[in-house]
Design a protein around this motif. Structure first.
Motif, mmCIF file in Angstrom:
data_model
loop_
_atom_site.group_PDB
_atom_site.id
_atom_site.type_symbol
_atom_site.label_atom_id
_atom_site.label_comp_id
_atom_site.label_asym_id
_atom_site.label_seq_id
_atom_site.Cartn_x
_atom_site.Cartn_y
_atom_site.Cartn_z
ATOM 1 N N ARG A 140 4.246 -2.781 -2.928
ATOM 2 C CA ARG A 140 3.415 -3.001 -1.754
ATOM 3 C C ARG A 140 2.279 -3.987 -2.041
ATOM 4 N NH1 ARG A 140 2.199 2.102 -0.871
ATOM 5 N NH2 ARG A 140 4.185 2.509 0.171
ATOM 6 N N ARG A 141 1.952 -4.155 -3.317
ATOM 7 C CA ARG A 141 0.844 -5.036 -3.698
ATOM 8 C C ARG A 141 1.285 -6.492 -3.900
ATOM 9 N NH1 ARG A 141 -2.229 -3.464 -8.702
ATOM 10 N NH2 ARG A 141 -3.701 -4.922 -7.721
ATOM 11 N N GLU A 181 -1.130 -9.181 -2.830
ATOM 12 C CA GLU A 181 -2.546 -9.041 -3.146
ATOM 13 C C GLU A 181 -2.954 -10.044 -4.226
ATOM 14 O OE1 GLU A 181 -3.402 -5.037 -4.206
ATOM 15 O OE2 GLU A 181 -2.607 -4.196 -2.331
ATOM 16 N N PHE A 227 -3.105 -8.637 -7.843
ATOM 17 C CA PHE A 227 -1.778 -8.372 -8.394
ATOM 18 C C PHE A 227 -1.105 -9.670 -8.818
ATOM 19 C CE2 PHE A 227 2.828 -7.912 -7.894
ATOM 20 C CZ PHE A 227 3.069 -6.795 -8.685
ATOM 21 N N GLN A 281 4.712 1.797 -4.465
ATOM 22 C CA GLN A 281 3.274 1.577 -4.553
ATOM 23 C C GLN A 281 2.959 0.204 -5.162
ATOM 24 O OE1 GLN A 281 1.204 4.572 -6.781
ATOM 25 N NE2 GLN A 281 -0.788 3.583 -6.606
ATOM 26 N N HIS A 282 3.644 -0.139 -6.238
ATOM 27 C CA HIS A 282 3.385 -1.423 -6.877
ATOM 28 C C HIS A 282 3.980 -2.572 -6.056
ATOM 29 C CE1 HIS A 282 2.467 1.121 -10.405
ATOM 30 N NE2 HIS A 282 1.701 0.114 -10.752
#
Length: 296
Positions: free
Chosen positions: A122-123, A126, A129, A119-120
């Motif tokens: 994947r960022r 961004e 992030f 989950q982290h």
């Protein structure tokens, strides 16, 4: 940078595998895997100017991303060790109890390793992030996964200046799109054929176009027929091909990148993809971490 011992230009070797369909073709291999025993292939070309800028700015830390078998992080970790720069590696997945050979190397070279869940991780692209990450590492240079960023493209394009052969097609593996984008930016006159090593139809094309201001500068395409089910997927036919190809040619290949490239080259020759008289160059982008693990 002389401390790194980079050997350029990389050699170009003729390939004569005796495959059906290549009788009327000339096949060549650009041996970027020979640039350095650790800082292999396109990893150096993509890191070159980022590292030069980092040294000029006296950067003391670099932060970057990758999986547990990342060729990019392996090359970057060695560079940072030799150049006296602290590397913080953000790893997809938790390997604390079973560190891979690549992660063992990073720790031996003094890198700080942090594990991120999916989950982290994947960022990682961004803006929010990355802003938080920069806040935690205020003086660090952040390099994206695979080293693929606009700053990487000039180093990749330089390989065209090393070619003495007048080739009509260049084949190369595509994982994060940076190498293909660099050749497009350099306005390569040969047709560029990227071989996708992961499931990414449409996604990989967009990654390339996001890196290049003029993606129509030359003739290019990405072939999605040889990923064998996804990144680092290596079923028996691909593994068998890699073993046979290495025995036949003496070339080191692995099933994650280079094996898929040469499997694709053989298949395209057999299918008559290349017109008679074509001069085809396969770009061996190095990165042999796939040979060090049992499942990839």
């Amino acid at each position: 940078m002389s401390r790194l011992g980079i050997s350029l230009p990389s050699p170009v070797q003729k390939l004569d595998p005796g495959w059906p369909g290549c009788e009327s073709l000339q096949l060549w291999i650009k041996r970027d895997d020979l640039i350095h025993p650790v800082i292999s292939g396109n990893k150096w070309r993509k890191l070159k100017y980022a590292l030069l800028d980092g040294l000029c700015a006296q950067v003391g830390e670099i932060v970057s991303f990758g999986g547990g078998h990342s060729n990019h992080l392996h090359a970057l970790g060695y560079c940072c060790w030799k150049l006296g720069i602290q590397l913080t590696a953000l790893i997809r997945g938790d390997y604390r109890h079973q560190p891979t050979p690549m992660l063992q190397d990073l720790k031996a070279w003094g890198a700080q390793v942090r594990y991120l869940d999916k989950q982290h991780y994947r960022r990682r692209t961004e803006p929010d992030f990355l802003q938080q990450l920069q806040h935690v590492h205020p003086h660090a240079l952040i390099i994206p996964e695979g080293g693929s960023q606009p700053q990487a493209l000039p180093g990749v394009g330089e390989l065209l200046n090393e070619l003495e052969q007048d080739v009509t097609h260049i084949l190369l593996p595509v994982g994060s799109g940076g190498t293909l984008a660099g050749l497009i930016r350099a306005r390569c006159r040969a047709q560029l054929i990227g071989i996708a090593v992961l499931r990414g139809r449409g996604y990989l094309e967009q990654e390339v176009m996001d890196l290049v201001s003029d993606p129509g500068a030359c003739d290019w395409q990405i072939c999605h027929d040889f990923h064998f089910g996804g990144y680092a997927k290596a079923p028996a036919p691909l593994r068998d091909f890699c073993r046979h190809f290495s025995l036949q040619t003496g070339l080191p290949v692995e099933p994650v990148y280079s094996g898929k490239l040469f499997f694709a080259l053989k298949s395209l020759c057999q299918s008559g993809f290349f017109p008679a008289g074509s001069k085809v160059l396969a770009l061996h982008t190095g990165g042999l971490q796939g040979k060090r693990i049992g499942s990839e």
